[in-house]
Scaffold this active site. Structure first.
Site, PDB file in Angstrom:
ATOM      1  CG  PHE A 121     -15.190  18.723  -0.141  1.00 22.56           C
ATOM      2  CD1 PHE A 121     -14.387  17.840   0.003  1.00 22.56           C
ATOM      3  CD2 PHE A 121     -15.810  18.920  -1.357  1.00 22.56           C
ATOM      4  CE1 PHE A 121     -14.335  16.893  -0.926  1.00 22.56           C
ATOM      5  CE2 PHE A 121     -15.826  18.030  -2.298  1.00 22.56           C
ATOM      6  CZ  PHE A 121     -15.185  16.708  -2.015  1.00 22.56           C
ATOM      7  N   GLY A 176     -18.749  15.898   8.029  1.00 25.33           N
ATOM      8  CA  GLY A 176     -18.058  15.082   9.028  1.00 25.33           C
ATOM      9  C   GLY A 176     -16.562  15.766   8.808  1.00 25.33           C
ATOM     10  CG  ASP A 177     -14.261  17.651   5.791  1.00 28.69           C
ATOM     11  OD1 ASP A 177     -13.501  16.575   5.722  1.00 28.69           O
ATOM     12  OD2 ASP A 177     -14.230  18.011   4.580  1.00 28.69           O
ATOM     13  CG  ASP A 186      -8.372 -11.134   4.238  1.00 29.57           C
ATOM     14  OD1 ASP A 186      -9.394 -10.780   3.763  1.00 29.57           O
ATOM     15  OD2 ASP A 186      -8.062 -10.686   5.474  1.00 29.57           O
ATOM     16  CE1 TYR A 194      -9.671   6.858   9.273  1.00 28.11           C
ATOM     17  CE2 TYR A 194      -9.096   4.761   8.558  1.00 28.11           C
ATOM     18  CZ  TYR A 194      -8.560   5.886   9.114  1.00 28.11           C
ATOM     19  OH  TYR A 194      -7.330   6.347   9.141  1.00 28.11           O
ATOM     20  CE  LYS A 241      -6.609   3.383  11.170  1.00 26.02           C
ATOM     21  NZ  LYS A 241      -5.725   2.449  10.784  1.00 26.02           N
ATOM     22  CG  ASN A 275      -4.214  15.113   6.533  1.00 24.78           C
ATOM     23  OD1 ASN A 275      -4.661  15.263   7.798  1.00 24.78           O
ATOM     24  ND2 ASN A 275      -5.350  14.963   5.668  1.00 24.78           N
ATOM     25  N   GLY A 282       0.665  -1.326  -0.002  1.00 24.51           N
ATOM     26  CA  GLY A 282      -0.067  -0.070   0.200  1.00 24.51           C
ATOM     27  C   GLY A 282       0.837   1.440   0.039  1.00 24.51           C
ATOM     28  CG  PHE A 292       1.127  -0.027   7.159  1.00 22.62           C
ATOM     29  CD1 PHE A 292       2.456  -0.560   6.991  1.00 22.62           C
ATOM     30  CD2 PHE A 292       1.137   1.338   7.675  1.00 22.62           C
ATOM     31  CE1 PHE A 292       3.640   0.166   7.487  1.00 22.62           C
ATOM     32  CE2 PHE A 292       2.086   1.990   7.797  1.00 22.62           C
ATOM     33  CZ  PHE A 292       3.673   1.486   7.709  1.00 22.62           C
ATOM     34  CB  SER A 314      -5.907   8.164  11.864  1.00 27.83           C
ATOM     35  OG  SER A 314      -6.474   9.160  11.397  1.00 27.83           O
TER      36      SER A 314
HETATM   37  C1  WQD Z   1      -8.202  17.005   3.588  1.00 28.45           C
HETATM   38  C2  WQD Z   1      -9.048  18.143   3.413  1.00 28.45           C
HETATM   39  C3  WQD Z   1     -11.271  17.971   2.853  1.00 28.45           C
HETATM   40  C4  WQD Z   1     -10.550  16.219  -1.025  1.00 28.45           C
HETATM   41  C5  WQD Z   1      -8.614  11.438   6.103  1.00 28.45           C
HETATM   42  C6  WQD Z   1      -8.656  10.581   7.358  1.00 28.45           C
HETATM   43  C7  WQD Z   1      -7.292  10.430   7.781  1.00 28.45           C
HETATM   44  C8  WQD Z   1      -6.658   9.765   6.857  1.00 28.45           C
HETATM   45  C9  WQD Z   1      -6.618  10.805   5.426  1.00 28.45           C
HETATM   46  C10 WQD Z   1      -6.413   7.531   5.953  1.00 28.45           C
HETATM   47  C11 WQD Z   1     -10.348  18.402   3.853  1.00 28.45           C
HETATM   48  C12 WQD Z   1     -10.629  18.691   1.648  1.00 28.45           C
HETATM   49  C13 WQD Z   1     -10.474  16.788   0.250  1.00 28.45           C
HETATM   50  C14 WQD Z   1     -11.392  17.104  -2.071  1.00 28.45           C
HETATM   51  C15 WQD Z   1     -11.331  18.822  -0.625  1.00 28.45           C
HETATM   52  N1  WQD Z   1      -7.281   8.264   6.641  1.00 28.45           N
HETATM   53  N2  WQD Z   1     -10.892  18.251   0.305  1.00 28.45           N
HETATM   54  N3  WQD Z   1     -11.676  18.455  -1.954  1.00 28.45           N
HETATM   55  O1  WQD Z   1     -10.411  14.080   5.820  1.00 28.45           O
HETATM   56  O2  WQD Z   1      -8.193  15.049   6.535  1.00 28.45           O
HETATM   57  O3  WQD Z   1      -8.093  12.695   6.625  1.00 28.45           O
HETATM   58  O4  WQD Z   1      -7.803  11.242   5.179  1.00 28.45           O
HETATM   59  O5  WQD Z   1      -5.375   7.563   5.668  1.00 28.45           O
HETATM   60  O6  WQD Z   1      -7.359   9.452   9.061  1.00 28.45           O
HETATM   61  O7  WQD Z   1      -9.542  11.243   8.527  1.00 28.45           O
HETATM   62  O8  WQD Z   1      -7.993  13.996   4.476  1.00 28.45           O
HETATM   63  O9  WQD Z   1      -7.433  14.384   2.380  1.00 28.45           O
HETATM   64  O10 WQD Z   1      -9.762  13.655   2.592  1.00 28.45           O
HETATM   65  O11 WQD Z   1      -9.240  16.055   3.129  1.00 28.45           O
HETATM   66  O12 WQD Z   1     -11.426  20.192  -0.378  1.00 28.45           O
HETATM   67  O13 WQD Z   1     -11.636  16.687  -3.237  1.00 28.45           O
HETATM   68  O14 WQD Z   1      -9.179  18.434   1.917  1.00 28.45           O
HETATM   69  O15 WQD Z   1     -12.377  18.733   2.996  1.00 28.45           O
HETATM   70  O16 WQD Z   1     -10.608  19.564   4.403  1.00 28.45           O
HETATM   71  P1  WQD Z   1      -8.770  14.113   5.763  1.00 28.45           P
HETATM   72  P2  WQD Z   1      -8.601  14.278   2.973  1.00 28.45           P
END
Ligand code: WQD
Length: 342
Positions: free
Chosen positions: A219, A298-299, A59, A150, A154, A180, A11, A82, A125
């Site tokens: 978003f 949920g953001d 698996d 998800y 965690k 991130n 991955g 992972f 996370s």
């Molecule tokens: C980041 C920001 C979106 C896409 C999640 C999990 C974390 C990890 C990473 C797995 C946010 C904005 C995103 C888009 C946008 N999980 N965005 N347009 O949600 O912070 O974290 O993913 O590895 O545990 O919680 O990451 O990259 O999805 O979003 O505006 O097309 O980018 O709103 O503010 P996130 P993300």
């Protein structure tokens, strides 16, 4: 050479960690069921380190296969786990898939090592913090009710690990709370390989820039932040991979904090979504086609990590900045255009 099992090693973060383990003198051994990755990544890793890592395809939810693997591989001294489902949105639609996959795999691994000394690094996370009350967020901040299955997997996995470490004396465990992860290896041979439409920001940015997506939707830009867009602690995936090597080394040395510990793995800096877009445009020289759309359910509005504990006790610090994150992500996307994988 000390053998380290890397579950989910084909991955995104797993493959980068396999490279850094090898560079640090370890022998990585991969288990992956290829449900969210591609076997060609083994060849890509070989292009970087010169050898194809040992690979077992099965698996981890299959208990008999896990037991059989552990019995046949007694020389594994550490595990970096992972392997898990990780798409926030999908977890809301298919919670049972997430609870089944993420818990059965973890519990099968732990059970198979009952009575055996094992160093165990878990991929956790920052999502466990929810919307932190204070920033930067420290490891002692309260864990908040998860906003997705998800995130819940965690949180509960961390509890399972802490209680296991407290009940038995053979598990030495570190949970790494990632912020991130973005970017790709400098060779552009490995990187993030989303299946279908990317859920995360960076792959959507690079796929838009290369023409695979028509435009990026931001978003929401009406949040209580300097420019109205959400703020995140983006960390280069190579720095993140090196944090796992540091965790294995700390466990081998003996962690003075005991046999269960948690570390934030971020840069300690927050960048907004719009700042990340500007950084991408600067480092790639590519104008990005984006529009501002509605908020995503949920953001988290803003989150970035306090990484003092990781610097002082894990002996690890992020070294790569936002420009290298964006430049490497872009180089990887261009590599994929010429050399499609999967
Ligand atoms: C980041 C920001 C979106 C896409 C999640 C999990 C974390 C990890 C990473 C797995 C946010 C904005 C995103 C888009 C946008 N999980 N965005 N347009 O949600 O912070 O974290 O993913 O590895 O545990 O919680 O990451 O990259 O999805 O979003 O505006 O097309 O980018 O709103 O503010 P996130 P993300």
């Amino acid at each position: 050479m000390r053998k380290i099992l890397v579950t989910g090693g084909t991955g995104y973060i797993g493959s980068h960690t396999v490279v850094e383990l090898y560079n640090a003198g370890y022998t990585p051994v991969i288990i992956d069921n290829l449900s969210n990755s591609n076997i060609q990544i083994l060849n890509q890793i070989e292009k970087i380190i010169g050898i194809k890592p040992e690979f077992h395809e099965f698996d981890l939810c299959d208990e008999s296969k896990v037991i059989d693997f552990v019995q046949k591989n007694p020389d594994i001294t550490g595990i970096i786990h992972f392997a898990a489902s990780k798409a926030v949105g999908e977890s809301v639609e298919k919670p049972l898939k997430y609870y089944h996959n993420n818990f059965f795999s973890l519990i099968n691994l732990l059970n198979a090592y009952q009575g055996k000394k094992i160093n165990f690094v878990f991929s956790s996370s920052c999502t466990v913090y929810g919307e932190p009350d204070t920033l930067p967020v420290t490891e002692s901040a309260p864990v908040k009710k998860a906003t997705s299955p998800y995130g819940n997997t965690k949180q509960i996995a961390e509890e399972i690990l802490e209680e296991t470490a407290n009940a038995y004396d053979n598990y030495n465990i570190i949970a790494l709370r990632y912020f991130n992860p973005v970017g790709a290896h400098a060779s552009a041979c490995i990187g993030e390989l989303p299946i279908g439409v990317p859920q995360n920001l960076l792959p959507f940015i690079t796929q838009t820039a290369i023409g695979k997506r028509e435009k990026l939707t931001v978003f929401g830009n009406d949040y209580d932040t300097p420019d109205g867009s959400c703020v995140r602690d983006f960390i280069h995936v190579v720095d993140l991979a090196k944090a796992h090597v540091a965790a294995i080394k700390l466990l081998e040395k003996g962690n003075p904090n005991g046999n269960y510990d948690i570390f934030n793995v971020g840069t300690g800096n927050g960048y907004s979504v719009l700042e990340a877009i500007a950084a991408f445009e600067k480092s790639s020289g590519q104008k990005l086609n984006y529009v501002v759309g509605p908020r995503r359910e949920g953001d988290i509005i803003k989150v970035w990590g306090d990484v003092t504990k990781s610097a002082n006790q894990l002996g690890w610090k992020a070294e790569l900045g936002i420009d290298e994150m964006m430049a490497s992500a872009w180089a990887w996307e261009k590599y994929l255009k010429e050399n499609p994988i999967g």
